[in-house]
Write an enzyme that holds these catalytic residues in place. Structure first.
Site, mmCIF file in Angstrom:
data_model
loop_
_atom_site.group_PDB
_atom_site.id
_atom_site.type_symbol
_atom_site.label_atom_id
_atom_site.label_comp_id
_atom_site.label_asym_id
_atom_site.label_seq_id
_atom_site.Cartn_x
_atom_site.Cartn_y
_atom_site.Cartn_z
ATOM 1 N N ASP A 66 0.819 -1.214 0.000
ATOM 2 C CA ASP A 66 0.000 0.000 0.000
ATOM 3 C C ASP A 66 0.854 1.266 0.000
ATOM 4 O OD1 ASP A 66 -2.396 -1.354 -0.144
ATOM 5 O OD2 ASP A 66 -2.746 -1.317 2.020
ATOM 6 N N LYS A 93 -5.349 -4.432 -6.461
ATOM 7 C CA LYS A 93 -5.809 -3.504 -5.422
ATOM 8 C C LYS A 93 -7.072 -2.822 -5.957
ATOM 9 C CE LYS A 93 -2.556 -4.070 -2.339
ATOM 10 N NZ LYS A 93 -2.891 -4.433 -0.970
ATOM 11 N N ARG A 97 -2.488 -0.800 -9.504
ATOM 12 C CA ARG A 97 -1.697 0.367 -9.094
ATOM 13 C C ARG A 97 -0.402 0.529 -9.873
ATOM 14 N NH1 ARG A 97 -2.922 0.058 -2.709
ATOM 15 N NH2 ARG A 97 -4.943 1.096 -2.827
ATOM 16 N N ARG A 138 -5.758 5.622 -2.711
ATOM 17 C CA ARG A 138 -4.312 5.859 -2.560
ATOM 18 C C ARG A 138 -3.716 6.531 -3.800
ATOM 19 N NH1 ARG A 138 -1.596 3.546 1.897
ATOM 20 N NH2 ARG A 138 -3.010 2.403 3.230
ATOM 21 N N LYS A 164 -13.024 6.880 1.157
ATOM 22 C CA LYS A 164 -12.970 5.474 1.575
ATOM 23 C C LYS A 164 -12.082 5.284 2.799
ATOM 24 C CE LYS A 164 -11.511 0.888 0.261
ATOM 25 N NZ LYS A 164 -11.097 -0.034 -0.763
#
Length: 180
Positions: A66, A93, A97, A138, A164
């Site tokens: 992450d 994810k 990503r 993210r 989120k």
């Protein structure tokens, strides 16, 4: 991790309420900040990060996937080519990503490539662009932090997805942006 990277690339930030001995994998961001030469000061319950001349770094993010978006943001603002290992864990994810970082960072003039399980990020002067969050909280935060060093506006489509995990991100980001 995003605000700490923001402090390293654009000014100074203090984040309170952090436990440096936490079991959270995200605490590994401190190692990356130290590796690239950011000015870090750790106090009981807080971390301060200051802008400094940042140099490329090598980092294994296999156990903290992450962190890839803030690590790539940090690497994009370092002099040289940074290598971040562990991309195999990024494909499933909220978005792919690895692909999202490559696509959106390239719109801002940053080269991102892959060699095996490693993401290579060439540090560069970030340019303004319209970019997409890919519906990934993210990614949205990483792109917002990237905008701190852009001489032209960066527009992040889908920014609302930050709700989120961090509903107050935009408000806190504006504080960081106005400070830098």
């Amino acid at each position: 991790s995003f605000h700490l990277v923001g402090g390293a690339i654009a000014g100074e930030v203090t984040v309170n309420g952090l436990d440096i001995n936490s079991r959270q994998a995200d605490k590994a961001i401190m190692k990356a900040l130290e590796l690239c030469g950011a000015g870090c000061e750790i106090q009981p319950g807080s971390v301060t990060v200051r802008k400094n001349k940042l140099l490329a770094f090598d980092f294994d993010a296999s156990h903290c996937p992450d962190l890839f978006p803030p690590l790539a943001t940090l690497a994009a603002n370092c002099s040289g080519v940074s290598n971040i290992k562990g991309i195999g864990r990024l494909f499933f994810k909220e978005s792919n990503r690895a692909e999202a970082i490559q696509q959106e960072f390239s719109k801002m003039g940053v080269r991102v490539s892959f060699t095996g399980d490693t993401m290579r990020v060439e540090g560069w002067d970030v340019t303004g662009a319209t970019v997409s969050s890919h519906g990934d909280h993210r990614m949205a935060m990483a792109l917002a932090i990237m905008s701190l060093n852009s001489p032209a506006p960066v527009v992040v489509d889908g920014m609302e997805c930050v709700r989120k995990s961090y509903p107050g991100f935009i408000k806190d980001f504006e504080t960081l942006k106005n400070k830098g």
